[in-house]
Design an enzyme around this catalytic site. Structure first.
Site, PDB file in Angstrom:
ATOM      1  N   GLU A  95       0.821  -1.199   0.000  1.00 42.90           N
ATOM      2  CA  GLU A  95       0.000   0.000   0.000  1.00 42.90           C
ATOM      3  C   GLU A  95       0.862   1.258   0.000  1.00 42.90           C
ATOM      4  O   GLU A  95       0.436   2.319  -0.442  1.00 42.90           O
ATOM      5  CB  GLU A  95      -0.915  -0.017   1.231  1.00 42.90           C
ATOM      6  N   LYS A 139     -14.390   0.658  -3.451  1.00 44.02           N
ATOM      7  CA  LYS A 139     -15.457   1.082  -2.528  1.00 44.02           C
ATOM      8  C   LYS A 139     -16.551   1.816  -3.286  1.00 44.02           C
ATOM      9  O   LYS A 139     -17.733   1.578  -3.067  1.00 44.02           O
ATOM     10  CB  LYS A 139     -14.888   2.026  -1.453  1.00 44.02           C
ATOM     11  N   HIS A 186       7.363 -26.760  -1.202  1.00 37.48           N
ATOM     12  CA  HIS A 186       6.683 -27.843  -1.903  1.00 37.48           C
ATOM     13  C   HIS A 186       5.484 -27.327  -2.690  1.00 37.48           C
ATOM     14  O   HIS A 186       4.617 -28.117  -3.103  1.00 37.48           O
ATOM     15  CB  HIS A 186       6.278 -28.932  -0.899  1.00 37.48           C
TER      16      HIS A 186
HETATM   17  O1  PA5 Z   1      -3.071   1.668   5.805  1.00 34.81           O
HETATM   18  C1  PA5 Z   1      -4.193   2.157   5.709  1.00 34.81           C
HETATM   19  O2  PA5 Z   1      -4.398   3.368   5.874  1.00 34.81           O
HETATM   20  C2  PA5 Z   1      -5.394   1.293   5.409  1.00 34.81           C
HETATM   21  O3  PA5 Z   1      -5.044  -0.033   5.200  1.00 34.81           O
HETATM   22  C3  PA5 Z   1      -6.391   1.351   6.538  1.00 34.81           C
HETATM   23  O4  PA5 Z   1      -5.794   0.903   7.715  1.00 34.81           O
HETATM   24  C4  PA5 Z   1      -7.630   0.522   6.237  1.00 34.81           C
HETATM   25  O5  PA5 Z   1      -8.199   0.905   5.002  1.00 34.81           O
HETATM   26  C5  PA5 Z   1      -8.667   0.703   7.334  1.00 34.81           C
HETATM   27  O6  PA5 Z   1      -9.040   2.043   7.450  1.00 34.81           O
HETATM   28  P1  PA5 Z   1      -9.771   2.574   8.737  1.00 34.81           P
HETATM   29  O7  PA5 Z   1      -8.889   2.375   9.909  1.00 34.81           O
HETATM   30  O8  PA5 Z   1     -10.043   4.010   8.445  1.00 34.81           O
HETATM   31  O9  PA5 Z   1     -11.049   1.781   8.883  1.00 34.81           O
END
Ligand code: PA5
Length: 443
Positions: free
Chosen positions: A285, A420, A306
């Protein structure tokens, strides 16, 4: 302390390439430390270990103590992405491999709100029904769909079982200090609430209550995790070519420059499986944007030797691996003699099984290097709270630098929004009507 060994990776690079990328990593270090780089409003994770956070720790201890007094034996930690992966990684790493089946005293922590599976939530409700449950709901934005749905269901079930008043004692919220639906709900209901600092993004939040509260609920020494992280904060704060975070950020980008587009995080300990999931999110990410980024994958050896071993040894040559090597196991088991020796393994008599695991690791390294797979080794003495804390901080620091070397903002995640929007449109959320008809035509 963790040790990083780059010899089996740097042998794939020329001295000039090593020098070039060490220079880039030091420049990235400067950008990070100056606080002037991309996403600089999300650098709060950098000094979390060295800040005085005793008040937060007191609150964490207090609520865990309260749950124990109430006889709670199950905590459901609700969250997705950065709001659960670090806690699950630490808890799995530190727990007995068969904790769920062993039963025993103490609080068991399970995770929810990280998928939309109806079967999963129904199975979870069966468990909640049987046990004395509490819930931690974690969402920085307070609006993420998966945890919001799971929390609706859990809240209703707790209220039906314990009544509204007692449920308040069984629910804790971790969210933004000022904004979001969860913040409003928490104020309205009077839940115990913990703050995710504004300047800490989800995947960098494991060392805030996001990670520490579930880890504490599971009975682990989160203060020792913070001590390990502090050691790495000190080590990684040096502007030096020997800073391990600089070294790691440099080598992975240097390897990408010679065509190694996929990095596999390897463990030889099943307890580290979820650590690989946390690491994949951290790097995936943070770096996968603007059509850039090293693709992060994770494997569990020797199990996956494996299944994925063939490809890694012999498939397309775009892979390098980073191995988390654990020097000592926590427990001892010697291989026993078998008078019949039908499997021909009596030469292993009296050897610790860990010795076999170590030789498998070294043998695999040599085979993969011979097959054209560079090997970075990050060694920890053993799996304990201190080392897990070191690893969390080390990878976070390297990731920040590595993102800057790539030229991306390592601290945002614009791509996460696309699915989303489509999901909301397809589910008929008001305001998404136009998008919905366009999408339905394409299905
Ligand atoms: O690293 C990030 O920002 C995301 O992976 C969030 O942690 C994830 O989308 C969850 O978001 P939130 O804590 O707002 O529910």
């Amino acid at each position: 302390m963790i040790k990083i060994d780059l010899k089996a990776a740097s042998s794939f690079l020329t001295d000039a390439q090593m020098k070039e990328f060490t220079g880039k990593a030091l420049a990235a270090y400067d950008t990070l430390e100056s606080g002037k780089g991309l996403g600089n409003d999300f650098l709060g994770w950098d000094h979390l270990p060295s800040e005085d956070r005793s008040q937060i720790y007191d609150s964490i201890d207090e609520i865990c103590g309260k749950w124990r007094d109430l006889g709670v034996d199950l905590v459901v930690s609700v969250g997705i992405g950065g709001s659960y992966l670090g806690a699950q990684a630490a808890i799995e790493a530190l727990s007995h491999s068969f904790a769920a089946q062993m039963g025993g005293k103490g609080i068991q922590v399970v995770f929810a709100g990280n998928n939309l599976s109806q079967d999963y939530i129904c199975d979870l409700m069966d468990l909640v029904e049987k046990r004395s449950a509490a819930v931690i709901v974690i969402s920085k934005s307070g609006t993420t769909t998966e945890p919001a749905i799971a929390f609706r269901i859990l809240k209703q079930s707790l209220e039906a079982k314990y009544g509204k008043k007692e449920s308040r004692n069984r629910i804790a919220v971790v969210t933004d200090a000022h904004r979001g639906a969860l913040k409003s709900l928490s104020e309205q209901e009077g839940y115990r609430s913990f703050v995710i600092p504004d300047n800490v993004g989800g995947r960098f939040s494991v060392l805030t209550p996001v990670g520490l509260l579930p880890i504490a609920a599971a009975g682990f020494d989160y203060r020792a995790i913070m001590k390990g992280a502090l050691e790495m904060e000190n080590v990684c704060s040096e502007r030096s070519e020997d800073n391990p975070a600089v070294e790691y950020a440099a080598i992975r980008n240097a390897l990408q420059s010679i065509g190694k587009q996929v990095e596999i995080l390897v463990n030889f300990e099943p307890r580290l499986r979820y650590f690989g999931e946390w690491w994949k999110q951290l790097f995936g990410e943070s770096e996968g944007k603007d059509h850039k980024g090293i693709f992060p994958a994770a494997v569990n050896f020797t199990t996956d030797l494996h299944s994925m071993g063939q490809y890694i040894q012999d498939g397309q040559r775009f892979i390098f691996e980073t191995v988390i090597a654990v020097e000592n196991s926590c427990r001892s088991m010697k291989i026993c003699n078998d008078p019949q020796n039908l499997d021909g393994l009596n030469f292993l008599n009296d050897k610790e099984m860990n010795e076999c695991n170590r030789m498998a690791r070294l043998g695999t390294k040599l085979a993969h290097v011979d097959g054209g797979v560079p090997n970075v080794c990050v060694e920890i003495p053993e799996i304990d709270e201190y080392s897990i804390g070191e690893l969390f901080y080390f990878f976070e620091k390297s990731c920040g630098m590595s993102g800057y070397i790539l030229g991306v903002n390592p601290f945002n995640q614009p791509g996460v929004e696309a699915y989303k929007k489509n999901m909301f449109a397809l589910l008929g959320k008001p305001g998404y009507e136009e998008a919905a008809s366009a999408l339905k035509e394409r299905l």
